[in-house]
Design a protein around this motif. Sequence first.
Motif, PDB file in Angstrom:
ATOM      1  N   THR A  44       0.831  -1.206   0.000  1.00 35.28           N
ATOM      2  CA  THR A  44       0.000   0.000   0.000  1.00 35.28           C
ATOM      3  C   THR A  44       0.864   1.253   0.000  1.00 35.28           C
ATOM      4  O   THR A  44       0.602   2.200  -0.759  1.00 35.28           O
ATOM      5  N   ARG A  45       1.895   1.274   0.840  1.00 30.60           N
ATOM      6  CA  ARG A  45       2.774   2.447   0.932  1.00 30.60           C
ATOM      7  C   ARG A  45       3.471   2.712  -0.402  1.00 30.60           C
ATOM      8  O   ARG A  45       3.544   3.857  -0.864  1.00 30.60           O
ATOM      9  N   LYS A  46       3.942   1.665  -1.043  1.00 32.89           N
ATOM     10  CA  LYS A  46       4.631   1.845  -2.326  1.00 32.89           C
ATOM     11  C   LYS A  46       3.678   2.338  -3.399  1.00 32.89           C
ATOM     12  O   LYS A  46       4.047   3.183  -4.225  1.00 32.89           O
ATOM     13  N   ALA A  47       2.453   1.843  -3.402  1.00 34.44           N
ATOM     14  CA  ALA A  47       1.466   2.301  -4.389  1.00 34.44           C
ATOM     15  C   ALA A  47       1.142   3.782  -4.166  1.00 34.44           C
ATOM     16  O   ALA A  47       1.067   4.559  -5.127  1.00 34.44           O
ATOM     17  N   LEU A  48       0.975   4.182  -2.911  1.00 36.06           N
ATOM     18  CA  LEU A  48       0.682   5.588  -2.623  1.00 36.06           C
ATOM     19  C   LEU A  48       1.867   6.493  -2.954  1.00 36.06           C
ATOM     20  O   LEU A  48       1.685   7.588  -3.488  1.00 36.06           O
ATOM     21  N   THR A  49       3.072   6.030  -2.655  1.00 31.23           N
ATOM     22  CA  THR A  49       4.264   6.821  -2.956  1.00 31.23           C
ATOM     23  C   THR A  49       4.432   6.999  -4.463  1.00 31.23           C
ATOM     24  O   THR A  49       4.698   8.109  -4.943  1.00 31.23           O
ATOM     25  N   THR A  50       4.248   5.941  -5.201  1.00 31.25           N
ATOM     26  CA  THR A  50       4.371   6.022  -6.653  1.00 31.25           C
ATOM     27  C   THR A  50       3.287   6.926  -7.231  1.00 31.25           C
ATOM     28  O   THR A  50       3.547   7.708  -8.155  1.00 31.25           O
ATOM     29  N   SER A  51       2.085   6.852  -6.695  1.00 36.24           N
ATOM     30  CA  SER A  51       1.010   7.730  -7.148  1.00 36.24           C
ATOM     31  C   SER A  51       1.334   9.189  -6.852  1.00 36.24           C
ATOM     32  O   SER A  51       1.051  10.069  -7.677  1.00 36.24           O
ATOM     33  N   LEU A  73      -1.537  13.870 -18.734  1.00 35.53           N
ATOM     34  CA  LEU A  73      -2.701  13.305 -18.039  1.00 35.53           C
ATOM     35  C   LEU A  73      -3.047  11.909 -18.553  1.00 35.53           C
ATOM     36  O   LEU A  73      -3.408  11.032 -17.767  1.00 35.53           O
ATOM     37  N   VAL A  74      -2.923  11.707 -19.848  1.00 42.01           N
ATOM     38  CA  VAL A  74      -3.181  10.369 -20.406  1.00 42.01           C
ATOM     39  C   VAL A  74      -2.153   9.375 -19.863  1.00 42.01           C
ATOM     40  O   VAL A  74      -2.509   8.278 -19.417  1.00 42.01           O
ATOM     41  N   CYS A  75      -0.896   9.771 -19.892  1.00 41.86           N
ATOM     42  CA  CYS A  75       0.155   8.890 -19.363  1.00 41.86           C
ATOM     43  C   CYS A  75      -0.045   8.626 -17.873  1.00 41.86           C
ATOM     44  O   CYS A  75       0.130   7.497 -17.403  1.00 41.86           O
ATOM     45  N   ALA A  76      -0.420   9.670 -17.139  1.00 50.75           N
ATOM     46  CA  ALA A  76      -0.660   9.505 -15.701  1.00 50.75           C
ATOM     47  C   ALA A  76      -1.851   8.581 -15.453  1.00 50.75           C
ATOM     48  O   ALA A  76      -1.818   7.747 -14.536  1.00 50.75           O
ATOM     49  N   GLY A  77      -2.896   8.710 -16.270  1.00 49.45           N
ATOM     50  CA  GLY A  77      -4.052   7.825 -16.119  1.00 49.45           C
ATOM     51  C   GLY A  77      -3.688   6.371 -16.332  1.00 49.45           C
ATOM     52  O   GLY A  77      -4.090   5.494 -15.561  1.00 49.45           O
ATOM     53  N   VAL A  78      -2.901   6.116 -17.366  1.00 51.57           N
ATOM     54  CA  VAL A  78      -2.437   4.747 -17.620  1.00 51.57           C
ATOM     55  C   VAL A  78      -1.548   4.277 -16.461  1.00 51.57           C
ATOM     56  O   VAL A  78      -1.657   3.141 -15.989  1.00 51.57           O
ATOM     57  N   GLY A  79      -0.683   5.170 -15.987  1.00 51.18           N
ATOM     58  CA  GLY A  79       0.197   4.831 -14.864  1.00 51.18           C
ATOM     59  C   GLY A  79      -0.584   4.515 -13.605  1.00 51.18           C
ATOM     60  O   GLY A  79      -0.290   3.538 -12.906  1.00 51.18           O
ATOM     61  N   TRP A  80      -1.586   5.335 -13.293  1.00 51.04           N
ATOM     62  CA  TRP A  80      -2.393   5.084 -12.096  1.00 51.04           C
ATOM     63  C   TRP A  80      -3.187   3.794 -12.225  1.00 51.04           C
ATOM     64  O   TRP A  80      -3.356   3.072 -11.242  1.00 51.04           O
ATOM     65  N   LEU A  81      -3.659   3.503 -13.414  1.00 52.93           N
ATOM     66  CA  LEU A  81      -4.362   2.240 -13.621  1.00 52.93           C
ATOM     67  C   LEU A  81      -3.415   1.062 -13.374  1.00 52.93           C
ATOM     68  O   LEU A  81      -3.772   0.102 -12.680  1.00 52.93           O
ATOM     69  N   TRP A  82      -2.208   1.142 -13.921  1.00 48.53           N
ATOM     70  CA  TRP A  82      -1.221   0.077 -13.735  1.00 48.53           C
ATOM     71  C   TRP A  82      -0.857  -0.076 -12.254  1.00 48.53           C
ATOM     72  O   TRP A  82      -0.790  -1.193 -11.727  1.00 48.53           O
ATOM     73  N   ILE A  83      -0.634   1.049 -11.572  1.00 45.81           N
ATOM     74  CA  ILE A  83      -0.297   1.015 -10.141  1.00 45.81           C
ATOM     75  C   ILE A  83      -1.430   0.365  -9.351  1.00 45.81           C
ATOM     76  O   ILE A  83      -1.194  -0.480  -8.478  1.00 45.81           O
ATOM     77  N   SER A  84      -2.660   0.737  -9.652  1.00 47.42           N
ATOM     78  CA  SER A  84      -3.815   0.206  -8.929  1.00 47.42           C
ATOM     79  C   SER A  84      -3.961  -1.296  -9.131  1.00 47.42           C
ATOM     80  O   SER A  84      -4.149  -2.043  -8.162  1.00 47.42           O
ATOM     81  N   VAL A  85      -3.866  -1.736 -10.368  1.00 47.47           N
ATOM     82  CA  VAL A  85      -4.014  -3.170 -10.656  1.00 47.47           C
ATOM     83  C   VAL A  85      -2.890  -3.959  -9.991  1.00 47.47           C
ATOM     84  O   VAL A  85      -3.122  -5.009  -9.385  1.00 47.47           O
ATOM     85  N   THR A  86      -1.678  -3.434 -10.072  1.00 43.40           N
ATOM     86  CA  THR A  86      -0.540  -4.119  -9.459  1.00 43.40           C
ATOM     87  C   THR A  86      -0.694  -4.202  -7.944  1.00 43.40           C
ATOM     88  O   THR A  86      -0.446  -5.254  -7.336  1.00 43.40           O
ATOM     89  N   ALA A  87      -1.130  -3.112  -7.324  1.00 44.05           N
ATOM     90  CA  ALA A  87      -1.306  -3.102  -5.871  1.00 44.05           C
ATOM     91  C   ALA A  87      -2.425  -4.044  -5.436  1.00 44.05           C
ATOM     92  O   ALA A  87      -2.271  -4.792  -4.462  1.00 44.05           O
ATOM     93  N   VAL A  88      -3.526  -4.047  -6.156  1.00 42.68           N
ATOM     94  CA  VAL A  88      -4.647  -4.930  -5.804  1.00 42.68           C
ATOM     95  C   VAL A  88      -4.224  -6.388  -5.944  1.00 42.68           C
ATOM     96  O   VAL A  88      -4.489  -7.207  -5.051  1.00 42.68           O
ATOM     97  N   ASN A  89      -3.562  -6.725  -7.035  1.00 42.70           N
ATOM     98  CA  ASN A  89      -3.110  -8.111  -7.220  1.00 42.70           C
ATOM     99  C   ASN A  89      -2.074  -8.493  -6.171  1.00 42.70           C
ATOM    100  O   ASN A  89      -2.104  -9.609  -5.640  1.00 42.70           O
ATOM    101  N   GLY A  90      -1.155  -7.601  -5.874  1.00 41.01           N
ATOM    102  CA  GLY A  90      -0.145  -7.880  -4.854  1.00 41.01           C
ATOM    103  C   GLY A  90      -0.768  -8.124  -3.493  1.00 41.01           C
ATOM    104  O   GLY A  90      -0.424  -9.080  -2.787  1.00 41.01           O
ATOM    105  N   ARG A  91      -1.708  -7.259  -3.121  1.00 38.27           N
ATOM    106  CA  ARG A  91      -2.392  -7.438  -1.836  1.00 38.27           C
ATOM    107  C   ARG A  91      -3.169  -8.759  -1.813  1.00 38.27           C
ATOM    108  O   ARG A  91      -3.155  -9.476  -0.814  1.00 38.27           O
ATOM    109  N   ARG A  92      -3.844  -9.069  -2.918  1.00 34.84           N
ATOM    110  CA  ARG A  92      -4.620 -10.308  -2.976  1.00 34.84           C
ATOM    111  C   ARG A  92      -3.717 -11.528  -2.809  1.00 34.84           C
ATOM    112  O   ARG A  92      -4.059 -12.473  -2.095  1.00 34.84           O
TER     113      ARG A  92
END
Length: 104
Positions: A44-51, A73-92
């Motif tokens: 969680t901390r790494k996902a928030l820091t990267t965001s 903004l487009v690049c950031a949106g893709v980046g935030w999507l990638w960060i979110s998916v990675t964090a959710v999968n990692g936590r799971r």
Amino acid sequence: MKIDDPFGRGARKQEQNYASVRTALQAAGVTTPELADRCLRGVTRKALTTSAVLAVFVAAVAALYPIGLPAALVCAGVGWLWISVTAVNGRRHVLRYRKEEFGD
């Protein structure tokens, strides 16, 4: 047979990813539920820091080069999507490891 994954490719990929995370957690010495919880907080901390870094990047582009803001903004949106998916999968995967190893 599932409609969204008729040949089971997604499920196999998730199992491979979990096996990889499980091996990494065991190699890192995660042997107690407390250490698994620490890993969860770390994800969680790494996902928030990267965001936050991504947000600073977008703010810098907006301030220094406003014409490039839509692309940033487009690049950031893709980046935030990638960060979110990675964090959710990692936590799971860590939660599954914790449940299987320590009977939660």
